[in-house]
Design an enzyme around this catalytic site. Structure first.
Site, mmCIF file in Angstrom:
data_model
loop_
_atom_site.group_PDB
_atom_site.id
_atom_site.type_symbol
_atom_site.label_atom_id
_atom_site.label_comp_id
_atom_site.label_asym_id
_atom_site.label_seq_id
_atom_site.Cartn_x
_atom_site.Cartn_y
_atom_site.Cartn_z
ATOM 1 N N SER A 1 0.799 -0.979 0.208
ATOM 2 C CA SER A 1 0.175 0.114 0.274
ATOM 3 C C SER A 1 1.291 1.027 0.336
ATOM 4 O O SER A 1 2.277 1.288 -0.002
ATOM 5 C CB SER A 1 -1.068 -0.045 1.200
ATOM 6 O OG SER A 1 -1.438 1.482 1.764
ATOM 7 N N TYR B 1 -2.054 -0.939 10.356
ATOM 8 C CA TYR B 1 -1.836 -0.236 8.896
ATOM 9 C C TYR B 1 -0.414 0.338 7.948
ATOM 10 O O TYR B 1 0.115 -0.895 7.486
ATOM 11 C CB TYR B 1 -3.135 -0.283 8.492
ATOM 12 C CG TYR B 1 -3.068 -0.346 6.889
ATOM 13 C CD1 TYR B 1 -3.883 -1.285 6.324
ATOM 14 C CD2 TYR B 1 -2.633 0.535 5.965
ATOM 15 C CE1 TYR B 1 -4.228 -1.664 5.340
ATOM 16 C CE2 TYR B 1 -3.332 0.079 4.568
ATOM 17 C CZ TYR B 1 -4.142 -0.840 4.322
ATOM 18 O OH TYR B 1 -4.280 -1.181 2.936
#
Ligand SMILES: NC(=O)c1ccc[n+]([C@@H]2O[C@H](COP(=O)([O-])OP(=O)(O)OC[C@H]3O[C@@H](n4cnc5c(N)ncnc54)[C@H](O)[C@@H]3O)[C@@H](O)[C@H]2O)c1
Length: 254
Positions: A138, A151
């Site tokens: 990501s 995350y």
């Protein structure tokens, strides 16, 4: 170009969003696709769609965070040519607002889940004399996204695992790369907007769209196209790289 004829591909989290788009495109290109999902039910929509399109697809109920389940599933699937480590879960929080249980849950799925699948896949790649891996990282691994501590930590680990595996197995004809999307419109995004920004969904959707300089979120099919390139023979010279696909998020955002 980009044929996956005679290839056996495993896609984790292939029942929804980006993983579903990857599974459908890989099947269209001729791969035999094995979707790993939490339940048969969560894989069903993707399986039905791919079958209706004439594709070859199987689903396996398996929690990627569970080492034994993952080992058994890869043994059952057998020799593979492609692995897409896509399953992942979202989390909102800074370090002081992230409870230990949340941190452990994100690590278990987004980091240990990737380790489990890599660990189980290598012997199956050897049976095929090599293969190719794509890990879903990501832009959170590249830049500090506000309020995404656990995350971002997990996706940083995914990028590092990509490098480690690319290096360790280069002599065994196994390539390993990662993809770093910015915001992509999937149930993952809708889910965390409704959970964390109840009552302000439309406003948050617009804000998240505008955070990409290109002015919108990505589409799952756009991520699938990059995954196809990275898993096809046409990218045979590409290994140990992370590919941002981000509407300008990393380089144009200031
Ligand atoms: N959507 C985005 O904006 C975005 C951006 C960057 C990276 N990503 C990454 O892309 C990947 C896919 O995201 P998405 O938006 O398509 O998500 P999604 O929620 O739409 O789909 C994820 C799928 O993974 C499955 N899954 C979750 N935990 C699992 C587990 N423990 N075992 C097996 N399957 C499991 C879910 O059932 C679901 O079908 C994730 O790794 C995510 O972190 C997404």
């Amino acid at each position: 170009m980009f044929s996956l004829q005679n290839k056996k591909a495993v896609v984790t989290g292939g029942g929804s969003g980006i993983g579903m788009a990857i599974s459908a495109l890989f099947a269209k290109q001729g791969a035999e696709v094995h979707i790993i999902e939490l339940t048969e039910e969560s894989a069903k929509m993707a399986v039905d769609e791919i079958k209706a399109d004439g594709g070859k697809v199987f689903s396996h109920a398996c929690n990627v965070a569970n080492h034994q389940e993952v080992l058994a599933t890869f043994e059952k699937i057998g020799n593979i040519n492609i692995l897409v480590n896509n399953a992942g879960i979202a989390h909102v929080g800074k370090v002081d607002t992230t409870p230990e249980a949340d941190f452990d849950r994100i690590m278990n799925v987004n980091v240990k889940g990737v380790y489990n699948c890599l660990h189980a896949a290598i012997p199956q790649f050897r049976l095929s004399n090599g293969g190719v891996i794509v890990n879903m990282a990501s832009i959170a691994a590249w830049v500090g996204i506000p309020d995404r501590f656990a995350y971002s930590t997990a996706k940083g680990a995914v990028m590092a695992m990509t490098l480690s595996v690319a290096k360790d197995y280069i002599g065994e004809n196994i390539r390993c790369n990662s993809i770093s999307p910015a915001r992509v419109h999937t149930p993952f995004v809708d889910g965390f907007i409704s959970k964390n920004y109840a009552g302000k969904e439309a406003e948050m959707f617009e804000k998240l769209s505008q955070s990409q300089p290109i002015g919108r979120m990505g589409k799952p099919d756009e991520i699938a196209a990059l995954a196809l390139f990275l898993c096809s023979d046409e990218s045979g010279f590409v290994t140990g790289c992370d590919y941002p696909i981000d509407g300008g998020f990393i380089k144009l955002n200031n």
